[in-house]
Write a protein that holds these residues in place. Sequence first.
Motif, mmCIF file in Angstrom:
data_model
loop_
_atom_site.group_PDB
_atom_site.id
_atom_site.type_symbol
_atom_site.label_atom_id
_atom_site.label_comp_id
_atom_site.label_asym_id
_atom_site.label_seq_id
_atom_site.Cartn_x
_atom_site.Cartn_y
_atom_site.Cartn_z
ATOM 1 N N SER A 98 0.827 -1.205 0.000
ATOM 2 C CA SER A 98 0.000 0.000 0.000
ATOM 3 C C SER A 98 0.868 1.264 0.000
ATOM 4 O O SER A 98 0.621 2.199 -0.765
ATOM 5 C CB SER A 98 -0.922 -0.005 1.223
ATOM 6 O OG SER A 98 -1.617 1.206 1.324
ATOM 7 N N LEU A 99 1.884 1.277 0.870
ATOM 8 C CA LEU A 99 2.795 2.425 0.921
ATOM 9 C C LEU A 99 3.539 2.599 -0.406
ATOM 10 O O LEU A 99 3.718 3.719 -0.886
ATOM 11 C CB LEU A 99 3.800 2.253 2.066
ATOM 12 C CG LEU A 99 3.270 2.471 3.481
ATOM 13 C CD1 LEU A 99 4.322 2.084 4.509
ATOM 14 C CD2 LEU A 99 2.852 3.917 3.681
ATOM 15 N N ASP A 100 3.970 1.484 -0.990
ATOM 16 C CA ASP A 100 4.691 1.530 -2.259
ATOM 17 C C ASP A 100 3.805 2.099 -3.359
ATOM 18 O O ASP A 100 4.232 2.960 -4.131
ATOM 19 C CB ASP A 100 5.189 0.137 -2.638
ATOM 20 C CG ASP A 100 6.057 0.164 -3.882
ATOM 21 O OD1 ASP A 100 7.008 0.977 -3.923
ATOM 22 O OD2 ASP A 100 5.760 -0.607 -4.815
ATOM 23 N N SER A 101 2.572 1.644 -3.429
ATOM 24 C CA SER A 101 1.674 2.141 -4.473
ATOM 25 C C SER A 101 1.343 3.609 -4.242
ATOM 26 O O SER A 101 1.303 4.400 -5.185
ATOM 27 C CB SER A 101 0.432 1.258 -4.530
ATOM 28 O OG SER A 101 -0.722 1.918 -4.187
ATOM 29 N N ASP A 102 1.143 4.002 -2.976
ATOM 30 C CA ASP A 102 0.887 5.405 -2.640
ATOM 31 C C ASP A 102 2.094 6.258 -3.017
ATOM 32 O O ASP A 102 1.955 7.336 -3.599
ATOM 33 C CB ASP A 102 0.588 5.518 -1.143
ATOM 34 C CG ASP A 102 0.106 6.898 -0.738
ATOM 35 O OD1 ASP A 102 -0.615 7.538 -1.524
ATOM 36 O OD2 ASP A 102 0.451 7.322 0.388
ATOM 37 N N TYR A 103 3.290 5.763 -2.705
ATOM 38 C CA TYR A 103 4.520 6.481 -3.026
ATOM 39 C C TYR A 103 4.663 6.685 -4.529
ATOM 40 O O TYR A 103 4.942 7.790 -4.997
ATOM 41 C CB TYR A 103 5.729 5.718 -2.478
ATOM 42 C CG TYR A 103 7.044 6.370 -2.807
ATOM 43 C CD1 TYR A 103 7.543 7.392 -2.013
ATOM 44 C CD2 TYR A 103 7.781 5.984 -3.925
ATOM 45 C CE1 TYR A 103 8.744 8.004 -2.307
ATOM 46 C CE2 TYR A 103 8.986 6.592 -4.226
ATOM 47 C CZ TYR A 103 9.458 7.601 -3.422
ATOM 48 O OH TYR A 103 10.638 8.217 -3.733
ATOM 49 N N LYS A 104 4.465 5.617 -5.290
ATOM 50 C CA LYS A 104 4.610 5.709 -6.747
ATOM 51 C C LYS A 104 3.610 6.679 -7.347
ATOM 52 O O LYS A 104 3.949 7.471 -8.238
ATOM 53 C CB LYS A 104 4.468 4.328 -7.384
ATOM 54 C CG LYS A 104 5.666 3.437 -7.150
ATOM 55 C CD LYS A 104 5.468 2.066 -7.759
ATOM 56 C CE LYS A 104 6.677 1.176 -7.496
ATOM 57 N NZ LYS A 104 6.477 -0.188 -7.971
#
Length: 169
Positions: A98-104
Amino acid sequence: MKQWMKAAGLSLVILSSSMYAQAAEAAQKVGYVATGQAMQQLAKRYNVTEKLRSEFKDRIDELRSIENRMKTKVDKAKRDGELLSESDRTKIQRELASLDSDYKLKAKALQEDQRRRGAEEEQKLVMKIRTAIQSVAKKEGYDIVVDAQAVLYADPKDDLSSKVISAVK
């Protein structure tokens, strides 16, 4: 026959004088400007980089915060990986995803906004330079002003770069 020769001679004189008039008219005053150099100096003068950096500071800080949270989760998963239950590991993996997708998503939006705002600021500088070039050219009596990159050789006295930079308001 004499009249015909006079008429031919007269027409030859008129034709050659009009050619000289056209050649004299074609002699125009040409100057050049190093627009790339002018853009760099004006960008520094107007602190464009700092202006854009401060404009996007909050969003950059938010991305750094997400990076730190991801790093913390990864470190926790490495450190406590064997001690965590299967459900806790799955939870951490989902949180990381979730954090990775939000970051991207946020990074891509930030990059696009920075590119767009950079282009807007560049366009403002281009318009200022163009106005200054027109002003200097009229004041100095130049008929044509070209970019210095298009010039193979020119007299340095026809370099209007410094005058244009100082004329930008």
